[in-house]
Scaffold this motif. Structure first.
Motif, PDB file in Angstrom:
ATOM      1  N   ALA A   1       0.860  -1.191   0.000  1.00  0.00           N
ATOM      2  CA  ALA A   1       0.000   0.000   0.000  1.00  0.00           C
ATOM      3  C   ALA A   1       0.888   1.230   0.000  1.00  0.00           C
ATOM      4  O   ALA A   1       1.804   1.334   0.819  1.00  0.00           O
ATOM      5  CB  ALA A   1      -0.907  -0.004   1.223  1.00  0.00           C
ATOM      6  N   ARG A   2       0.634   2.140  -0.928  1.00  0.00           N
ATOM      7  CA  ARG A   2       1.466   3.343  -1.054  1.00  0.00           C
ATOM      8  C   ARG A   2       0.596   4.582  -0.927  1.00  0.00           C
ATOM      9  O   ARG A   2      -0.567   4.567  -1.333  1.00  0.00           O
ATOM     10  CB  ARG A   2       2.116   3.386  -2.443  1.00  0.00           C
ATOM     11  N   PRO A   3       1.172   5.670  -0.423  1.00  0.00           N
ATOM     12  CA  PRO A   3       0.427   6.925  -0.402  1.00  0.00           C
ATOM     13  C   PRO A   3      -0.080   7.255  -1.810  1.00  0.00           C
ATOM     14  O   PRO A   3       0.660   7.090  -2.785  1.00  0.00           O
ATOM     15  CB  PRO A   3       1.460   7.951   0.068  1.00  0.00           C
ATOM     16  N   GLY A   4      -1.328   7.680  -1.896  1.00  0.00           N
ATOM     17  CA  GLY A   4      -1.932   7.971  -3.201  1.00  0.00           C
ATOM     18  C   GLY A   4      -2.775   6.833  -3.738  1.00  0.00           C
ATOM     19  O   GLY A   4      -3.569   7.031  -4.654  1.00  0.00           O
ATOM     20  N   ASP A   5      -2.590   5.622  -3.175  1.00  0.00           N
ATOM     21  CA  ASP A   5      -3.412   4.493  -3.621  1.00  0.00           C
ATOM     22  C   ASP A   5      -4.862   4.706  -3.217  1.00  0.00           C
ATOM     23  O   ASP A   5      -5.144   5.237  -2.140  1.00  0.00           O
ATOM     24  CB  ASP A   5      -2.938   3.183  -2.961  1.00  0.00           C
ATOM     25  N   ARG A   6      -5.745   4.259  -4.091  1.00  0.00           N
ATOM     26  CA  ARG A   6      -7.176   4.255  -3.754  1.00  0.00           C
ATOM     27  C   ARG A   6      -7.698   2.832  -3.981  1.00  0.00           C
ATOM     28  O   ARG A   6      -7.696   2.336  -5.105  1.00  0.00           O
ATOM     29  CB  ARG A   6      -7.935   5.264  -4.611  1.00  0.00           C
ATOM     30  N   PHE A   7      -8.096   2.190  -2.898  1.00  0.00           N
ATOM     31  CA  PHE A   7      -8.665   0.841  -2.981  1.00  0.00           C
ATOM     32  C   PHE A   7     -10.183   0.944  -3.054  1.00  0.00           C
ATOM     33  O   PHE A   7     -10.797   1.834  -2.458  1.00  0.00           O
ATOM     34  CB  PHE A   7      -8.280   0.008  -1.748  1.00  0.00           C
ATOM     35  N   LEU A   8     -10.781   0.004  -3.781  1.00  0.00           N
ATOM     36  CA  LEU A   8     -12.238  -0.099  -3.846  1.00  0.00           C
ATOM     37  C   LEU A   8     -12.647  -1.534  -3.526  1.00  0.00           C
ATOM     38  O   LEU A   8     -12.099  -2.475  -4.108  1.00  0.00           O
ATOM     39  CB  LEU A   8     -12.747   0.250  -5.257  1.00  0.00           C
ATOM     40  N   LEU A   9     -13.582  -1.695  -2.609  1.00  0.00           N
ATOM     41  CA  LEU A   9     -14.298  -2.960  -2.437  1.00  0.00           C
ATOM     42  C   LEU A   9     -15.709  -2.715  -2.939  1.00  0.00           C
ATOM     43  O   LEU A   9     -16.310  -1.685  -2.603  1.00  0.00           O
ATOM     44  CB  LEU A   9     -14.347  -3.384  -0.966  1.00  0.00           C
ATOM     45  N   CYS A  10     -16.256  -3.639  -3.745  1.00  0.00           N
ATOM     46  CA  CYS A  10     -17.619  -3.408  -4.240  1.00  0.00           C
ATOM     47  C   CYS A  10     -18.371  -4.718  -4.402  1.00  0.00           C
ATOM     48  O   CYS A  10     -17.781  -5.778  -4.568  1.00  0.00           O
ATOM     49  CB  CYS A  10     -17.594  -2.634  -5.556  1.00  0.00           C
ATOM     50  N   SER A  11     -19.700  -4.610  -4.328  1.00  0.00           N
ATOM     51  CA  SER A  11     -20.542  -5.763  -4.641  1.00  0.00           C
ATOM     52  C   SER A  11     -20.784  -5.779  -6.151  1.00  0.00           C
ATOM     53  O   SER A  11     -20.511  -4.795  -6.848  1.00  0.00           O
ATOM     54  CB  SER A  11     -21.857  -5.699  -3.868  1.00  0.00           C
ATOM     55  N   ASP A  12     -21.316  -6.892  -6.659  1.00  0.00           N
ATOM     56  CA  ASP A  12     -21.459  -7.014  -8.117  1.00  0.00           C
ATOM     57  C   ASP A  12     -22.531  -6.083  -8.675  1.00  0.00           C
ATOM     58  O   ASP A  12     -22.623  -5.932  -9.890  1.00  0.00           O
ATOM     59  CB  ASP A  12     -21.705  -8.477  -8.525  1.00  0.00           C
ATOM     60  N   GLY A  13     -23.299  -5.435  -7.802  1.00  0.00           N
ATOM     61  CA  GLY A  13     -24.228  -4.405  -8.280  1.00  0.00           C
ATOM     62  C   GLY A  13     -23.504  -3.214  -8.881  1.00  0.00           C
ATOM     63  O   GLY A  13     -24.089  -2.433  -9.636  1.00  0.00           O
ATOM     64  N   VAL A  14     -22.204  -3.068  -8.582  1.00  0.00           N
ATOM     65  CA  VAL A  14     -21.374  -2.045  -9.227  1.00  0.00           C
ATOM     66  C   VAL A  14     -20.839  -2.571 -10.556  1.00  0.00           C
ATOM     67  O   VAL A  14     -21.115  -2.021 -11.625  1.00  0.00           O
ATOM     68  CB  VAL A  14     -20.198  -1.605  -8.315  1.00  0.00           C
ATOM     69  N   ASN A  15     -20.096  -3.690 -10.500  1.00  0.00           N
ATOM     70  CA  ASN A  15     -19.383  -4.107 -11.706  1.00  0.00           C
ATOM     71  C   ASN A  15     -20.244  -4.861 -12.716  1.00  0.00           C
ATOM     72  O   ASN A  15     -19.805  -5.104 -13.835  1.00  0.00           O
ATOM     73  CB  ASN A  15     -18.124  -4.902 -11.352  1.00  0.00           C
ATOM     74  N   SER A  16     -21.503  -5.219 -12.346  1.00  0.00           N
ATOM     75  CA  SER A  16     -22.397  -5.788 -13.363  1.00  0.00           C
ATOM     76  C   SER A  16     -23.077  -4.668 -14.155  1.00  0.00           C
ATOM     77  O   SER A  16     -23.563  -4.894 -15.259  1.00  0.00           O
ATOM     78  CB  SER A  16     -23.454  -6.691 -12.721  1.00  0.00           C
ATOM     79  N   MET A  17     -23.090  -3.468 -13.595  1.00  0.00           N
ATOM     80  CA  MET A  17     -23.726  -2.317 -14.257  1.00  0.00           C
ATOM     81  C   MET A  17     -22.699  -1.455 -14.985  1.00  0.00           C
ATOM     82  O   MET A  17     -23.047  -0.737 -15.920  1.00  0.00           O
ATOM     83  CB  MET A  17     -24.447  -1.453 -13.209  1.00  0.00           C
ATOM     84  N   LEU A  18     -21.451  -1.475 -14.517  1.00  0.00           N
ATOM     85  CA  LEU A  18     -20.427  -0.565 -15.037  1.00  0.00           C
ATOM     86  C   LEU A  18     -19.215  -1.350 -15.528  1.00  0.00           C
ATOM     87  O   LEU A  18     -18.813  -2.331 -14.893  1.00  0.00           O
ATOM     88  CB  LEU A  18     -19.972   0.402 -13.934  1.00  0.00           C
ATOM     89  N   THR A  19     -18.629  -0.881 -16.627  1.00  0.00           N
ATOM     90  CA  THR A  19     -17.378  -1.463 -17.097  1.00  0.00           C
ATOM     91  C   THR A  19     -16.243  -0.978 -16.195  1.00  0.00           C
ATOM     92  O   THR A  19     -16.395  -0.015 -15.439  1.00  0.00           O
ATOM     93  CB  THR A  19     -17.060  -1.015 -18.530  1.00  0.00           C
ATOM     94  N   ASP A  20     -15.095  -1.623 -16.299  1.00  0.00           N
ATOM     95  CA  ASP A  20     -13.939  -1.180 -15.520  1.00  0.00           C
ATOM     96  C   ASP A  20     -13.568   0.266 -15.857  1.00  0.00           C
ATOM     97  O   ASP A  20     -13.155   1.020 -14.973  1.00  0.00           O
ATOM     98  CB  ASP A  20     -12.739  -2.104 -15.749  1.00  0.00           C
ATOM     99  N   ASP A  21     -13.716   0.661 -17.121  1.00  0.00           N
ATOM    100  CA  ASP A  21     -13.420   2.052 -17.497  1.00  0.00           C
ATOM    101  C   ASP A  21     -14.363   3.023 -16.793  1.00  0.00           C
ATOM    102  O   ASP A  21     -13.940   4.103 -16.350  1.00  0.00           O
ATOM    103  CB  ASP A  21     -13.543   2.239 -19.022  1.00  0.00           C
TER     104      ASP A  21
END
Ligand code: CA
Length: 234
Positions: free
Chosen positions: A174-194
């Motif tokens: 983990a480095r300063p400036g990193d942004r981690f995301l935890l999400c349920s599939d309600g995010v990634n089934s609706m949205l592409t990685d972009d």
């Protein structure tokens, strides 16, 4: 190290209740040994909500590393079902992040996800435990084909179903400036990685987490939507 985080969870536009659970329940800031969790419950009636809530509460209380927390949560669900047979079949995913001494430790079961946005580039840190994702890993499907595959939501591993739970472990500096995301599939089934990356480029973790909820709802909101965004500040 210092962190800032934001938690967002929403029922979405189709479901009548929210079977996801997140930890911490609210946004905040803090130092080392902070714990972050997304759990996506399943089961009839209220069982999915019960499963994700028990799993998160247990994982938070357990003394041990990330994998021990997930295993403890699994045992708690099995005990609950043994006492209340009407809850049989309930289960949950769990993606848990704990950052200790500059290392992000992730324990993971199911189809929730952990991502890392570093230097503007988004990378998925976990593998989905779904039939479609296993086809991709075996070279039988492309990632694009998996997004619309009929078995993309069919989970191959979850908490609450077996004593012998296999937990994936991922470690990432983990480095300063990193942004981690935890999400349920309600995010990634609706949205592409972009599209996820676009929301994660927001200034604050609050804007990023709620931006993901808004974007997933704008795309249909077919499922419960949860996002925990964690910034490594210094
Ligand atoms: Ca879900």
């Amino acid at each position: 190290m210092k962190y800032r985080w934001a938690s967002a969870t929403h029922t979405g536009r189709v479901r009548s209740n929210n079977e996801d659970a997140v930890y911490p329940p609210t946004s905040g800031a803090g130092d080392d040994s902070t714990l972050f969790i997304v759990a996506d419950g399943m089961g009839g009636h209220v069982a999915g909500e019960v499963a994700s809530r028990i799993a998160v509460d247990t994982a938070v209380d357990i003394v041990g590393g990330p994998t021990q927390r997930v295993i403890g949560a699994n045992h708690a669900l099995l005990l609950e079902v043994a006492e209340k047979p009407e809850l049989a079949g309930m289960g949950t995913t769990m993606t848990l992040l704990e950052i200790v001494d500059d290392v992000a430790h992730i324990a993971h079961v199911g189809d929730s996800r952990a991502y890392l946005l570093r230097d503007g580039v988004l990378r998925q840190l976990t593998e989905d435990h779904t039939v479609a994702a296993e086809y991709v890993a075996a070279g039988r499907l492309s990632p694009e084909e998996a997004m619309t595959h009929p078995q993309r939501n069919m989970i191959t591993r979850a908490l609450g179903l077996t004593q012998d739970l296999l937990v994936d472990e991922v470690e990432e500096p983990a480095r300063p400036g990193d942004r981690f995301l935890l999400c349920s599939d309600g995010v990634n089934s609706m949205l592409t990685d972009d599209q996820i990356a676009e929301q994660l480029r927001a200034d604050s973790p609050e804007e990023a987490a709620w931006g993901l909820v808004e974007a997933a709802n704008a795309a249909g909101g077919n499922d419960n939507i949860s996002a925990v965004v964690v910034d490594v500040v210094e």
